[in-house]
Write a protein that holds these residues in place. Sequence first.
Motif, mmCIF file in Angstrom:
data_model
loop_
_atom_site.group_PDB
_atom_site.id
_atom_site.type_symbol
_atom_site.label_atom_id
_atom_site.label_comp_id
_atom_site.label_asym_id
_atom_site.label_seq_id
_atom_site.Cartn_x
_atom_site.Cartn_y
_atom_site.Cartn_z
ATOM 1 N N GLU A 3 -2.463 0.538 -7.385
ATOM 2 C CA GLU A 3 -2.924 -0.113 -8.607
ATOM 3 C C GLU A 3 -3.095 -1.613 -8.472
ATOM 4 N N THR A 4 -2.360 -2.230 -7.549
ATOM 5 C CA THR A 4 -2.443 -3.681 -7.453
ATOM 6 C C THR A 4 -2.674 -4.190 -6.044
ATOM 7 N N LEU A 5 -2.433 -3.327 -5.045
ATOM 8 C CA LEU A 5 -2.345 -3.816 -3.678
ATOM 9 C C LEU A 5 -3.641 -4.334 -3.114
ATOM 10 N N PRO A 274 7.046 3.707 3.891
ATOM 11 C CA PRO A 274 5.933 2.749 3.967
ATOM 12 C C PRO A 274 5.413 2.331 2.605
ATOM 13 N N ASN A 275 5.433 3.264 1.651
ATOM 14 C CA ASN A 275 5.008 2.954 0.285
ATOM 15 C C ASN A 275 5.877 1.852 -0.311
ATOM 16 N N ILE A 296 -2.181 -2.578 6.526
ATOM 17 C CA ILE A 296 -0.958 -1.789 6.389
ATOM 18 C C ILE A 296 -1.179 -0.592 5.479
ATOM 19 N N ALA A 297 -1.941 -0.797 4.402
ATOM 20 C CA ALA A 297 -2.221 0.307 3.481
ATOM 21 C C ALA A 297 -3.034 1.400 4.174
ATOM 22 N N SER A 302 -2.999 6.854 7.112
ATOM 23 C CA SER A 302 -3.410 7.526 8.343
ATOM 24 C C SER A 302 -2.248 8.030 9.186
ATOM 25 N N MET A 303 -1.100 7.340 9.125
ATOM 26 C CA MET A 303 -0.015 7.677 10.033
ATOM 27 C C MET A 303 0.743 8.960 9.670
#
Length: 332
Positions: A3-5, A274-275, A296-297, A302-303
């Motif tokens: 929502e903000t990243l 990670p989130n 990073i997102a 993907s990871m």
Amino acid sequence: MQETLFCLGVVHLLPYSMSDSNTTAFKNPSTFILLGIPGLETAHIWISIPFCTMYIIAILGNFTILFIVKTEPSLHEPMYYFLCMLAITDLVLTTSTLPKTLSIFWFNSREIDFSACFTQMYFIHCFIEMESGIFVAMALDRYVAICNPLRHSAILTNPVVAKISLVVMLRGCVVILPLVLLARQWPYCRTNIIPQPYCAHMAVVNLACADTRVSSYYGLSVLFCVKGLDMIFIAVSYTQILRAIFSLPTKDTRLKTFGTCSSHLFVILAFYIPNLFISLIYRVGQNVPGYFHILIANVYHSMPPALNPIIYGVRTKEIRGRLLQLFTHEGG
């Protein structure tokens, strides 16, 4: 998180965006322009290598999991049915983002159709919610298997597993649909430039020339009410599981029992940590460049699909044994 990243990269694009909006008048453009990772355009080829590797591993690994579970009758149990759901979800999630991302990195293919952008948005967010729901279902399976082992097969019958799976899928589809329908109905008349390699929700909504607070509020409510409740349920389940494990009489028994849910625990950590890390960076890393947040997102999406089949392949004795049997048979 979404929502903000991803809005941070917009700052770097204002000169280009404003000049484009001054020379072009449009409403709901026929295409959007995906910029990849703004600020790292010269490194796109190098960045594509790990992303392509993760995609290949995700495709091969998850199809291998599906093949092993399908061909091995002893794995036709609730835990492995949910694992197959996770594999399918990971395949759809990676295929929704990485082919387009790689085409931007390799061929500078930045355009995406207006409707295709919102379709991609729906698949990304829908299958992320499904994945979270699958982890809850897996936590329920481990809770019943460890805390009530004698009734596991009686409680989690095939019809019950099918109903749980259907609820998980429908929840993801239904919850995300208003998110995308709201985003699609806004007028887009400022710019059609999206400062990342795929159509994430707020990255698109921030381009609208309207008051989009409804979209933002709904997205946050989904984040807290759906993923937040999932995390609480998983935490409660594992609290009960750990209590049951520590009440076992011997250390060997405790370790063996914990080993049956260790794979699930690892994939949960790979999904949620990670989130939390990205959210923390966003809030405290004010001096962190926007391209770092976007990079990073993208790694976050993907990871896990690449790691999940590896974790289950290495740590689950039944899958590992079946894999070794396949390779040995082929080698012979």
